[in-house]
Design an enzyme around this catalytic site. Sequence first.
Site, PDB file in Angstrom:
ATOM      1  N   CYS A 179     -33.133  50.619  20.947  1.00  0.00           N
ATOM      2  CA  CYS A 179     -33.149  51.347  22.228  1.00  0.00           C
ATOM      3  C   CYS A 179     -32.322  52.616  22.193  1.00  0.00           C
ATOM      4  CB  CYS A 179     -32.656  50.441  23.352  1.00  0.00           C
ATOM      5  SG  CYS A 179     -33.834  49.135  23.691  1.00  0.00           S
TER       6      CYS A 179
HETATM    7  N1  COA Z   1     -39.973  33.407  35.792  1.00  0.00           N
HETATM    8  C1  COA Z   1     -39.270  32.557  36.568  1.00  0.00           C
HETATM    9  N2  COA Z   1     -38.048  32.094  36.220  1.00  0.00           N
HETATM   10  C2  COA Z   1     -37.537  32.481  35.044  1.00  0.00           C
HETATM   11  C3  COA Z   1     -38.227  33.358  34.175  1.00  0.00           C
HETATM   12  C4  COA Z   1     -39.493  33.816  34.601  1.00  0.00           C
HETATM   13  N3  COA Z   1     -40.207  34.654  33.842  1.00  0.00           N
HETATM   14  N4  COA Z   1     -37.458  33.575  33.092  1.00  0.00           N
HETATM   15  C5  COA Z   1     -36.339  32.862  33.234  1.00  0.00           C
HETATM   16  N5  COA Z   1     -36.368  32.200  34.409  1.00  0.00           N
HETATM   17  C6  COA Z   1     -35.360  31.284  34.970  1.00  0.00           C
HETATM   18  C7  COA Z   1     -34.504  30.688  33.882  1.00  0.00           C
HETATM   19  O1  COA Z   1     -35.103  29.521  33.367  1.00  0.00           O
HETATM   20  C8  COA Z   1     -33.230  30.399  34.639  1.00  0.00           C
HETATM   21  O2  COA Z   1     -33.393  29.210  35.359  1.00  0.00           O
HETATM   22  P1  COA Z   1     -32.155  28.179  35.526  1.00  0.00           P
HETATM   23  O3  COA Z   1     -31.111  28.957  36.273  1.00  0.00           O
HETATM   24  O4  COA Z   1     -32.764  27.052  36.290  1.00  0.00           O
HETATM   25  O5  COA Z   1     -31.720  27.847  34.137  1.00  0.00           O
HETATM   26  C9  COA Z   1     -33.135  31.532  35.645  1.00  0.00           C
HETATM   27  O6  COA Z   1     -34.462  32.024  35.793  1.00  0.00           O
HETATM   28  C10 COA Z   1     -32.214  32.643  35.210  1.00  0.00           C
HETATM   29  O7  COA Z   1     -32.558  33.025  33.870  1.00  0.00           O
HETATM   30  P2  COA Z   1     -31.727  34.089  33.067  1.00  0.00           P
HETATM   31  O8  COA Z   1     -32.337  34.260  31.706  1.00  0.00           O
HETATM   32  O9  COA Z   1     -30.277  33.760  33.132  1.00  0.00           O
HETATM   33  O10 COA Z   1     -32.040  35.396  33.956  1.00  0.00           O
HETATM   34  P3  COA Z   1     -31.247  36.728  34.054  1.00  0.00           P
HETATM   35  O11 COA Z   1     -30.823  36.901  35.452  1.00  0.00           O
HETATM   36  O12 COA Z   1     -30.210  36.872  32.985  1.00  0.00           O
HETATM   37  O13 COA Z   1     -32.393  37.817  33.783  1.00  0.00           O
HETATM   38  C11 COA Z   1     -33.067  39.297  31.991  1.00  0.00           C
HETATM   39  C12 COA Z   1     -33.046  37.851  32.527  1.00  0.00           C
HETATM   40  C13 COA Z   1     -33.670  39.293  30.607  1.00  0.00           C
HETATM   41  C14 COA Z   1     -33.899  40.134  32.940  1.00  0.00           C
HETATM   42  C15 COA Z   1     -31.622  39.831  31.970  1.00  0.00           C
HETATM   43  O14 COA Z   1     -30.762  38.915  31.370  1.00  0.00           O
HETATM   44  C16 COA Z   1     -31.473  41.159  31.253  1.00  0.00           C
HETATM   45  O15 COA Z   1     -32.202  42.102  31.466  1.00  0.00           O
HETATM   46  N6  COA Z   1     -30.417  41.267  30.451  1.00  0.00           N
HETATM   47  C17 COA Z   1     -30.096  42.545  29.768  1.00  0.00           C
HETATM   48  C18 COA Z   1     -30.938  42.637  28.604  1.00  0.00           C
HETATM   49  C19 COA Z   1     -30.950  43.983  27.967  1.00  0.00           C
HETATM   50  O16 COA Z   1     -30.469  44.960  28.473  1.00  0.00           O
HETATM   51  N7  COA Z   1     -31.539  43.994  26.820  1.00  0.00           N
HETATM   52  C20 COA Z   1     -31.764  45.168  26.114  1.00  0.00           C
HETATM   53  C21 COA Z   1     -33.148  45.026  25.622  1.00  0.00           C
HETATM   54  S1  COA Z   1     -33.589  46.378  24.685  1.00  0.00           S
END
Ligand code: COA
Length: 373
Positions: free
Chosen positions: A156
């Site tokens: 990125c």
């Molecule tokens: N639909 C519904 N629920 C979902 C889901 C989906 N597609 N994906 C995950 N969940 C659920 C999980 O199972 C979890 O449930 P639980 O609390 O019962 O265990 C809950 O939602 C939270 O999941 P989590 O993975 O902790 O979500 P989050 O708030 O961390 O969001 C991202 C996920 C990926 C959007 C976020 O972590 C993110 O963007 N992080 C930064 C990543 C980044 O900048 N990366 C660089 C990439 S180049």
Amino acid sequence: MRQVVISGSGLFTPPHSITNDALVESFNAYVDMFNGEHAGLIEQGHVAPLAYSSSEFIEKASGIKHRYVMVKEGILDPEVMMPLIPERGSDAISLQAEMGIEAAIMALEQAKLKAEQIDLIIVACAYTQRAYPAMAIEIQRALGTRGYGYDMQVACSSATFAIAAATNAIATGAALRVLVINPEICSAQVNYRDRDSHFIFGDVATALVLEDQSLAQSDNHFTILSTRCFTDYSNNIRSNFGFLNRCDPSTAHQADKLFHQQGRKVFKELLPMIYQHLDEHLAENSLTPQAFKRFWLHQANINMNQFVVKKLLGDEVTPAQAPVVLDQYANTASAGSVIAFHQFSDDFKTGELGLLSSFGAGYSIGSVILQKQ
Ligand code: COA
């Protein structure tokens, strides 16, 4: 040392679009299919059932509503779940070069330059579609630029690191005018069967013209006051795709060859690094966050960006200070902050400051301080 300016930017938006609802519908159809096929094993407790995805979760957790893709065929088919991109012959222009060229032509027009006035092309993106010859050299031939070209990958942060490399090349006289091109076909590396990440990415291409200020032919440009790059190794965002994959046929097509991450850990670990990096970059230049009109931030997660700008500016932040494009484009790896710059830089007055910054896999963080001329 020569003063370096950004005198043009370009954006190529792919022809196909996918909403969260369409993506979720196909994911949930895959879940039904999987759970149906494995019903016996699930009942016996040998296989965990898959859970549905939801548009509400995606929008709330990431800010993404929609993404563009180069090829839609296959992505929404629960039996396929990847873009079906026909291979082109070696004599045909490659897909990634084609989209990069569209963005580059727009950037050249804005800079009022002809391709032959460019003497370096850097193609900087998360993946290139082949090992060699470099995509940059293919684009050099197609556009008719002079000098040399090379590809570089810093996930990125590829665009900001390439801006730093281009700035150094111009400052030292290795090149006078540089095209930095970011053609991202992220859709090919998404695991559309993975609930945690099936929604994250989209495709796009961006381009910037950087040149020696004394040569600039457009008076509409931004001076690069300073660039700063930082890396710190982490496995939390990873793709094991690579040229050695075929040498172990038992693992060659496993899911780790696609994008995967520990999203929560990334959030927690990367944010403090971003704060520190930006604090240090501004301090080195005797600037405060309040001196900036705008922050063109990496577009991975809207909540992450809000943390960054609030840390910099306090709670009173307007959307114009840190524009969001990921609602429409999703995460486009290296290109996100450049899309924001391209779309939200026309209203700058002479002397106003903006900061372009990326952060992501590596970990890697890049920042560029710009001043409107
Ligand atoms: N639909 C519904 N629920 C979902 C889901 C989906 N597609 N994906 C995950 N969940 C659920 C999980 O199972 C979890 O449930 P639980 O609390 O019962 O265990 C809950 O939602 C939270 O999941 P989590 O993975 O902790 O979500 P989050 O708030 O961390 O969001 C991202 C996920 C990926 C959007 C976020 O972590 C993110 O963007 N992080 C930064 C990543 C980044 O900048 N990366 C660089 C990439 S180049």
